[in-house]
Design a protein around this motif. Structure first.
Motif, PDB file in Angstrom:
ATOM      1  N   ASP A 142       0.860  -1.183   0.000  1.00 48.54           N
ATOM      2  CA  ASP A 142       0.000   0.000   0.000  1.00 48.54           C
ATOM      3  C   ASP A 142       0.899   1.237   0.000  1.00 48.54           C
ATOM      4  O   ASP A 142       2.044   1.171  -0.439  1.00 48.54           O
ATOM      5  CB  ASP A 142      -0.977  -0.034   1.182  1.00 48.54           C
ATOM      6  CG  ASP A 142      -0.264  -0.191   2.518  1.00 48.54           C
ATOM      7  OD1 ASP A 142       0.953   0.098   2.581  1.00 48.54           O
ATOM      8  OD2 ASP A 142      -0.907  -0.624   3.489  1.00 48.54           O
ATOM      9  N   SER A 143       0.408   2.342   0.507  1.00 48.15           N
ATOM     10  CA  SER A 143       1.173   3.589   0.452  1.00 48.15           C
ATOM     11  C   SER A 143       2.225   3.713   1.551  1.00 48.15           C
ATOM     12  O   SER A 143       2.909   4.732   1.636  1.00 48.15           O
ATOM     13  CB  SER A 143       0.213   4.786   0.526  1.00 48.15           C
ATOM     14  OG  SER A 143      -0.562   4.722   1.711  1.00 48.15           O
ATOM     15  N   ASN A 170      -2.361  -2.256  -3.816  1.00 55.31           N
ATOM     16  CA  ASN A 170      -3.621  -1.583  -3.529  1.00 55.31           C
ATOM     17  C   ASN A 170      -3.725  -0.258  -4.284  1.00 55.31           C
ATOM     18  O   ASN A 170      -2.873   0.621  -4.152  1.00 55.31           O
ATOM     19  CB  ASN A 170      -3.728  -1.298  -2.020  1.00 55.31           C
ATOM     20  CG  ASN A 170      -5.090  -0.763  -1.642  1.00 55.31           C
ATOM     21  OD1 ASN A 170      -6.099  -1.150  -2.217  1.00 55.31           O
ATOM     22  ND2 ASN A 170      -5.133   0.123  -0.661  1.00 55.31           N
ATOM     23  N   THR A 172      -6.231   2.998  -4.832  1.00 62.19           N
ATOM     24  CA  THR A 172      -7.346   3.632  -4.120  1.00 62.19           C
ATOM     25  C   THR A 172      -8.028   4.727  -4.917  1.00 62.19           C
ATOM     26  O   THR A 172      -9.052   5.268  -4.479  1.00 62.19           O
ATOM     27  CB  THR A 172      -6.835   4.260  -2.813  1.00 62.19           C
ATOM     28  OG1 THR A 172      -5.905   5.321  -3.140  1.00 62.19           O
ATOM     29  CG2 THR A 172      -6.144   3.231  -1.939  1.00 62.19           C
ATOM     30  N   ASP A 178      -1.704   6.657  -4.292  1.00 60.20           N
ATOM     31  CA  ASP A 178      -1.361   5.692  -5.339  1.00 60.20           C
ATOM     32  C   ASP A 178       0.035   5.942  -5.913  1.00 60.20           C
ATOM     33  O   ASP A 178       0.716   5.000  -6.326  1.00 60.20           O
ATOM     34  CB  ASP A 178      -2.405   5.727  -6.454  1.00 60.20           C
ATOM     35  CG  ASP A 178      -3.741   5.157  -6.018  1.00 60.20           C
ATOM     36  OD1 ASP A 178      -3.782   4.500  -4.953  1.00 60.20           O
ATOM     37  OD2 ASP A 178      -4.742   5.368  -6.726  1.00 60.20           O
ATOM     38  N   THR A 181       2.287   4.294  -3.505  1.00 59.49           N
ATOM     39  CA  THR A 181       2.172   2.846  -3.678  1.00 59.49           C
ATOM     40  C   THR A 181       2.930   2.382  -4.910  1.00 59.49           C
ATOM     41  O   THR A 181       3.633   1.365  -4.883  1.00 59.49           O
ATOM     42  CB  THR A 181       0.691   2.434  -3.785  1.00 59.49           C
ATOM     43  OG1 THR A 181      -0.009   2.853  -2.609  1.00 59.49           O
ATOM     44  CG2 THR A 181       0.554   0.929  -3.939  1.00 59.49           C
ATOM     45  N   PHE A 210      -8.769  -2.892   2.013  1.00 57.75           N
ATOM     46  CA  PHE A 210      -7.704  -3.629   1.340  1.00 57.75           C
ATOM     47  C   PHE A 210      -7.312  -4.894   2.086  1.00 57.75           C
ATOM     48  O   PHE A 210      -7.121  -5.950   1.495  1.00 57.75           O
ATOM     49  CB  PHE A 210      -6.491  -2.711   1.178  1.00 57.75           C
ATOM     50  CG  PHE A 210      -5.283  -3.374   0.583  1.00 57.75           C
ATOM     51  CD1 PHE A 210      -5.369  -4.136  -0.568  1.00 57.75           C
ATOM     52  CD2 PHE A 210      -4.032  -3.222   1.179  1.00 57.75           C
ATOM     53  CE1 PHE A 210      -4.242  -4.747  -1.123  1.00 57.75           C
ATOM     54  CE2 PHE A 210      -2.913  -3.819   0.637  1.00 57.75           C
ATOM     55  CZ  PHE A 210      -3.018  -4.582  -0.512  1.00 57.75           C
TER      56      PHE A 210
END
Length: 270
Positions: A142-143, A170, A172, A178, A181, A210
């Motif tokens: 993720d981030s 992930n 979003t 993003d 990510t 997520f």
């Protein structure tokens, strides 16, 4: 004490026996020694517990050819586990837990004191290992840019077990998140490629949680291990985000989860 052993927390429950079985699997592949740690509430129990642990250690040697060393200390899980892990330079800490209620005790906000003071990642298990090899390692991305710090450890695991690393990314639709990510995922994939690690990438675009989606993904892929980075809790948002990760650690498929503490050196080999 041997350098970089595997530390197993032991409380004479079924799940601590599961943790020892996982440690035996890792030891058989990596050659690391195993240390059993039991934490006492008071010194009066020490003689009895040491005798019981010696029996456990000898039984392990009879069954698996590995005789764990034992450590018995008076203290509490919030300080004694991390202190012991650091003192013996443990490479991993393997802990058993009973589902989500147990996970709250291990990964919940109070136990940040355990992870934050430990130099070693924690492997949390709910069931015995299904097989000797880790065929599939799920790596949710993720981030959280700190996830990049753990790629060397994952590469070492994948090399050791000839595992496939399944990157779950992930998305979003939040451009800022993003972007972070994407950078993290690109960094990880470049490292996997340069080390000739077998990997696949999957993208999660649903707006649902997520980590809840990751639980379903773990079941579909029949994963053998999940790798996550715990979060520093600085706000209410961080707390709820970390709670979602707790549910992944307590996943209904009972797949073990390796939890990395942010900003720790995970470059050494397993």
């Amino acid at each position: 004490m041997d350098i970089l052993p595997i530390l197993v927390t032991w409380d004479f429950t079924d799940v601590s026996a599961y943790a020892l079985e996982h440690a035996v699997r890792m030891s058989s592949m990596s050659g690391k020694n195993i240390v059993l740690l039991h934490i006492l509430k008071n010194d009066s129990e020490e003689e009895t517990v040491v005798s019981q642990l010696k029996t456990v250690s000898k039984e392990c040697k009879r069954k698996h050819g590995i005789e764990p060393k034992i450590i018995v200390k008076t203290g509490n899980i919030f300080t004694t586990i991390s202190e012991t892990a650091n003192n013996i330079q443990a490479r991993l800490v393997v802990m058993g837990t009973h589902g989500y209620s147990g996970i709250q005790k291990i990964i919940g906000s109070r136990v940040k004191r355990v992870l934050s003071k430990s130099n070693a990642p924690f492997v949390v298990v709910q069931a015995p290992p299904k097989q000797i090899y880790l065929k599939r390692i799920i790596f949710p991305i993720d981030s959280n840019t700190e996830t990049k710090e753990n790629v060397s450890f994952i590469i070492n695991l994948a090399n050791l077990y000839r595992s496939e690393v399944i990157v779950l990314k992930n998305i979003t639709n939040n451009l800022k998140l993003d972007f972070k990510t994407d950078l993290t995922c690109d960094f990880i994939i470049n490292n996997l490629q340069s080390n000739n690690i077998n990997y696949t990438e999957h993208i999660h675009r649903d707006k649902t949680n997520f980590y809840n989606a990751a639980i379903d993904f773990v079941g579909k892929k029949q994963a053998d291990l999940i790798a996550i980075t715990t979060n520093e809790i600085n706000s209410l948002k961080d707390y709820f985000y970390d709670t979602a990760k707790q549910q992944l650690v307590a996943n209904c498929h009972k797949v073990p989860v390796i939890c990395f503490n942010p900003k720790k050196d995970n470059l050494l080999t397993i």
